[in-house]
Scaffold this motif. Structure first.
Motif, PDB file in Angstrom:
ATOM      1  N   ASN A 148       0.856  -1.197   0.000  1.00  0.00           N
ATOM      2  CA  ASN A 148       0.000   0.000   0.000  1.00  0.00           C
ATOM      3  C   ASN A 148       0.887   1.241   0.000  1.00  0.00           C
ATOM      4  OD1 ASN A 148      -3.035  -0.716   1.901  1.00  0.00           O
ATOM      5  ND2 ASN A 148      -1.950  -1.986   0.441  1.00  0.00           N
ATOM      6  N   TYR A 149       0.380   2.341  -0.549  1.00  0.00           N
ATOM      7  CA  TYR A 149       1.168   3.573  -0.559  1.00  0.00           C
ATOM      8  C   TYR A 149       0.344   4.760  -0.076  1.00  0.00           C
ATOM      9  CZ  TYR A 149      -1.066   4.286  -5.173  1.00  0.00           C
ATOM     10  OH  TYR A 149      -1.971   4.427  -6.200  1.00  0.00           O
ATOM     11  N   PHE A 154       3.379  10.769  -2.062  1.00  0.00           N
ATOM     12  CA  PHE A 154       3.860  10.701  -3.439  1.00  0.00           C
ATOM     13  C   PHE A 154       3.405  11.906  -4.258  1.00  0.00           C
ATOM     14  CE2 PHE A 154       4.405   6.346  -2.023  1.00  0.00           C
ATOM     15  CZ  PHE A 154       5.686   6.087  -2.501  1.00  0.00           C
ATOM     16  N   ALA A 155       2.223  12.428  -3.950  1.00  0.00           N
ATOM     17  CA  ALA A 155       1.770  13.640  -4.637  1.00  0.00           C
ATOM     18  C   ALA A 155       2.648  14.827  -4.263  1.00  0.00           C
ATOM     19  CB  ALA A 155       0.312  13.924  -4.294  1.00  0.00           C
ATOM     20  N   ALA A 160       5.821   9.191  -8.784  1.00  0.00           N
ATOM     21  CA  ALA A 160       4.839   8.136  -9.050  1.00  0.00           C
ATOM     22  C   ALA A 160       5.042   6.998  -8.065  1.00  0.00           C
ATOM     23  CB  ALA A 160       4.993   7.624 -10.468  1.00  0.00           C
ATOM     24  N   PRO A 161       3.978   6.470  -7.484  1.00  0.00           N
ATOM     25  CA  PRO A 161       4.137   5.339  -6.562  1.00  0.00           C
ATOM     26  C   PRO A 161       4.563   4.089  -7.318  1.00  0.00           C
ATOM     27  CG  PRO A 161       1.821   5.751  -6.973  1.00  0.00           C
ATOM     28  CD  PRO A 161       2.573   6.875  -7.623  1.00  0.00           C
ATOM     29  N   PRO A 162       5.197   3.134  -6.645  1.00  0.00           N
ATOM     30  CA  PRO A 162       5.601   1.891  -7.317  1.00  0.00           C
ATOM     31  C   PRO A 162       4.377   1.075  -7.717  1.00  0.00           C
ATOM     32  CG  PRO A 162       5.870   1.698  -4.948  1.00  0.00           C
ATOM     33  CD  PRO A 162       5.514   3.129  -5.210  1.00  0.00           C
ATOM     34  N   PRO A 268      -7.215   7.710   1.128  1.00  0.00           N
ATOM     35  CA  PRO A 268      -5.892   8.359   1.194  1.00  0.00           C
ATOM     36  C   PRO A 268      -4.740   7.429   0.854  1.00  0.00           C
ATOM     37  CG  PRO A 268      -6.634   7.813   3.394  1.00  0.00           C
ATOM     38  CD  PRO A 268      -7.776   7.468   2.476  1.00  0.00           C
ATOM     39  N   THR A 269      -5.036   6.151   0.695  1.00  0.00           N
ATOM     40  CA  THR A 269      -4.007   5.168   0.377  1.00  0.00           C
ATOM     41  C   THR A 269      -4.356   4.436  -0.906  1.00  0.00           C
ATOM     42  OG1 THR A 269      -5.072   3.441   1.699  1.00  0.00           O
ATOM     43  CG2 THR A 269      -3.446   4.844   2.810  1.00  0.00           C
ATOM     44  N   GLY A 270      -3.337   3.948  -1.578  1.00  0.00           N
ATOM     45  CA  GLY A 270      -3.527   3.183  -2.800  1.00  0.00           C
ATOM     46  C   GLY A 270      -2.816   1.848  -2.720  1.00  0.00           C
TER      47      GLY A 270
END
Length: 365
Positions: A148-149, A154-155, A160-162, A268-270
């Protein structure tokens, strides 16, 4: 899966340790009738990891259907809970154990923890989750272990997130990832197996050497990783955590929405969907159970539509019953991973201990 809890929501319940949940209500009629052969006790004890969480109304429905009250005994992370049952096998602390997953299943079966029982309604359970032909365990849920990121991090960094396992080795993500100990944590082991599935048995050691060089942090279990080290979680924000990448679950983002006040329009997480490993969790009737009939009734109930549709917003896992429906919040904010890397239970059973030892020597020393 997890879980969990795998999530902050059940962490509060876990602090209670042992609870008794009972009452009256209504059910969909698919619970079992094992109560007719009861030992005389009107309480059935469920031993689980800390992630077990179910609505009071659902357990009241079970009580109305069968006459049994459910007492839950939570025992830490899935690996720790299983270890306790192995130490007490033959004289179990309860009647049913929930939370052993495909990464640890062979340990439970090899130690003879469960008595075979074919739960009523098993024909409605997804065939690919039914890995034990002897019915010593019953599939209950699935979940995907993934990185999770923290979207804000990252913004803000305009980074860019992995997306994949390979991405995690890039210098841009140095000192950003926290994961759990593969020797003591179910998600930690799942993540290790995901790297083995992705990199191969000949390539995973080299991968972990590079990941260690890139600053991966290892902690004991999911609660510490997610709620203390991960900057994207509500708990992590309070703890002023500084790791924006964590090994958790594809269904973690809905938790951050559901329990926020006010609820955000977007999680808020991806999820880095190229870093996932499919986890299936099982329940089984413990060998030597004092209330065998009550345990069978509970196993029947755990694959009823009532129980299965209650799980997503309580344990944040996917149902295994094919006609169970998912809630909108779960589908909107969670990630659906169609074909995550996997390792067969047979290969896990044959190699798990060696893989863990190899991982420990590479990463923990």
């Amino acid at each position: 899966m997890n879980t969990t809890t795998k999530y902050a929501a059940t962490a509060l319940a876990a602090a209670l340790g042992v609870t008794v949940l009972a009452g009256c209500g209504s059910d969909d009629g698919s619970a079992g009738s094992g109560a007719s052969k009861g030992s005389g006790s009107k309480t059935v004890t469920l031993v689980s990891h800390d992630s077990f969480n179910v609505s009071d109304e659902v357990l009241k429905a079970f009580t109305k259907e069968t006459g049994y009250k459910v007492k839950t005994l939570k025992s830490g992370d899935a690996g720790a809970a299983l270890n306790q049952e192995i130490l007490t096998k033959g004289s179990p602390r309860g009647d049913v154990f929930f939370g052993v997953d495909n990464t640890l299943l062979s340990r439970a079966l090899d130690n003879g923890l469960f008595t075979a029982y074919e739960a009523k309604g098993l024909d409605r359970v997804a065939p690919d989750t039914q890995t034990d032909g002897k019915h010593r365990v019953t599939p209950v849920d699935t979940g995907d272990i993934c990185v999770n990121y923290d979207k804000k991090f990252f913004a803000d960094k305009k980074l860019a997130p992995p997306k994949t396992f390979a991405d995690l080795l890039k210098p841009a993500y140095k000192n950003l990832l926290v994961t759990e100990n593969a020797g003591s944590s179910s998600p930690g082991l799942g993540f290790l197996l995901g790297t083995i599935a992705a990199e191969g048995e000949d390539g995973y050691e080299a991968y972990w050497k590079k990941l260690k060089a890139n600053g991966v942090k290892v902690v004991d279990g999911w609660e510490q990783a997610y709620n203390e080290e991960f900057s994207g979680s509500a708990g992590g924000k309070k703890a002023k955590a500084d790791r924006p990448l964590v090994v958790s679950y594809a269904s973690s983002p809905p938790v951050e929405v559901l329990y926020a006040d006010p609820q955000p329009k977007e999680a808020p997480t991806g999820v880095a969907t190229g870093t996932c490993f499919r986890q299936t969790e099982y329940a089984g009737l413990l060998t030597g159970a004092k209330n065998e009939a009550g345990g069978k009734a509970l196993l029947d109930f755990m694959i009823s539509k009532t129980f299965q549709e209650d799980m997503p917003l309580n344990m944040f896992v996917n149902p295994v019953v094919e006609d169970a429906e998912l809630p909108e919040l779960f589908t909107k904010h969670g990630e659906k991973v169609d074909t995550p890397p996997t390792v067969t239970p047979e290969k896990i059973a044959a190699n798990r201990e060696q893989w863990i030892q190899s991982w420990q020597s590479l990463v923990l020393k």
